[in-house]
Design a protein around this motif. Structure first.
Motif, short mmCIF file in Angstrom:
data_model
loop_
_atom_site.label_atom_id
_atom_site.label_comp_id
_atom_site.label_asym_id
_atom_site.label_seq_id
_atom_site.Cartn_x
_atom_site.Cartn_y
_atom_site.Cartn_z
N ALA A 79 -0.88 -1.22 9.27
CA ALA A 79 -1.02 -2.62 8.90
C ALA A 79 -2.48 -2.98 8.68
CB ALA A 79 -0.41 -3.51 9.98
N GLU A 80 -3.37 -2.46 9.50
CA GLU A 80 -4.81 -2.70 9.31
C GLU A 80 -5.26 -2.21 7.94
OE1 GLU A 80 -6.85 -0.89 12.57
OE2 GLU A 80 -6.61 -2.64 13.87
N ALA A 81 -4.79 -1.01 7.56
CA ALA A 81 -5.17 -0.46 6.25
C ALA A 81 -4.65 -1.32 5.12
CB ALA A 81 -4.65 0.97 6.13
N LEU A 82 -3.42 -1.80 5.24
CA LEU A 82 -2.83 -2.65 4.21
C LEU A 82 -3.55 -3.99 4.10
CD1 LEU A 82 0.89 -1.84 5.02
CD2 LEU A 82 -0.21 -1.42 2.81
N LEU A 83 -3.85 -4.59 5.23
CA LEU A 83 -4.55 -5.88 5.21
C LEU A 83 -5.98 -5.72 4.69
CD1 LEU A 83 -3.23 -7.26 8.62
CD2 LEU A 83 -2.64 -8.11 6.33
N SER A 84 -6.61 -4.61 5.04
CA SER A 84 -7.96 -4.35 4.52
C SER A 84 -7.97 -4.18 3.01
CB SER A 84 -8.55 -3.09 5.18
OG SER A 84 -8.73 -3.29 6.57
N ALA A 85 -6.84 -3.73 2.46
CA ALA A 85 -6.72 -3.55 1.01
C ALA A 85 -6.28 -4.84 0.31
CB ALA A 85 -5.74 -2.43 0.70
N GLY A 86 -6.12 -5.91 1.08
CA GLY A 86 -5.82 -7.20 0.48
C GLY A 86 -4.40 -7.70 0.61
N ALA A 87 -3.54 -6.97 1.35
CA ALA A 87 -2.17 -7.43 1.55
C ALA A 87 -2.18 -8.80 2.24
CB ALA A 87 -1.38 -6.43 2.38
#
Length: 231
Positions: free
Chosen positions: A211-219
């Motif tokens: 989830a951290e990776a997805l949010l960091s990518a703008g999710a």
């Protein structure tokens, strides 16, 4: 190559011989109705965020210690007996035909979620090559079909191989193993509400790092759905 040949053989056998229940071994369907009735739903008093069992009207010690960045997790069943065996047969036994009925059971058990895109937790390419498939990607594809949502198995990737997570590991230990092991493609996830799919949640460490990776990518948001919850 050996694993790929074994997988191809299993697929060919599935076409020749009628399906049989992965639990009771009776013929006719990958999971029979009698065995479905024996699965234990992951319901009752649970944390609305991480879906851990809690006492009624009590706060969640798991989230109080370290609150996840994902918005929520929902699991269909408790990881015991039948649910555990089905997860094992899908993941290690090569019974990829289970993905469809398992995803349908997940869809029936879990309330509707607001999402734009379904994304599986990725395997490292070496492990996926050896196994022949990613069980989370199979579940994600079938779950997305049941919900009428798009899915994208390439929205995330595993940037490095990690050691297997032992069942006895605490959340901090698990998180240390998978920290920084995932990356998301901004062009595929930016401004989208993501439904992240995995087969099992134990402590939530892997889902949280993803989830951290997805949010960091703008999710815009990450919700999680799994086949089973290890209580």
């Amino acid at each position: 190559m050996r694993n790929l040949l074994e997988h191809a053989t299993r697929v060919a056998l599935d076409l020749v011989f009628p399906a049989q229940c992965a639990l009771c071994r009776r013929g006719g369907t990958p999971i029979c109705e009698a065995c479905v009735d024996m699965l234990v739903p992951a319901d009752g008093a649970r944390c609305p965020c991480c879906w851990m069992l809690v006492r009624r009207d009590a706060s969640c010690p798991n989230c109080a210690e370290r609150h996840p960045v994902f918005a929520s997790v929902r699991a269909a069943f408790v990881m015991e007996e039948g649910a555990r065996q089905l997860a094992h047969e899908l993941k290690y036994g090569g019974l990829t035909a289970l993905a469809g009925p398992m995803a349908m059971l997940m869809d029936a058990q879990i309330a509707a979620t607001d999402a734009d895109l379904v994304v599986p937790v990725p395997l490292h390419r070496g492990r996926e090559r050896a196994r022949g498939y990613n069980q989370a990607a199979l579940l994600a594809k079938q779950f997305a079909l049941s919900r009428g949502l798009p899915s994208d198995a390439r929205a995330m990737r595993r940037t490095r191989a990690t050691a297997p997570l032992a069942r006895t590991m605490h959340r901090a230990e698990r998180r240390a193993v998978v920290e920084g092991a995932f990356a998301a493609e901004a062009a595929r996830v930016a401004r989208r509400r993501i439904l992240l799919i995995d087969d099992v949640i134990t402590t939530g460490a892997t889902l949280d790092v993803c989830a951290e990776a997805l949010l960091s990518a703008g999710a815009a948001e990450v919700q999680c759905v799994t086949w089973a919850r290890a209580d």
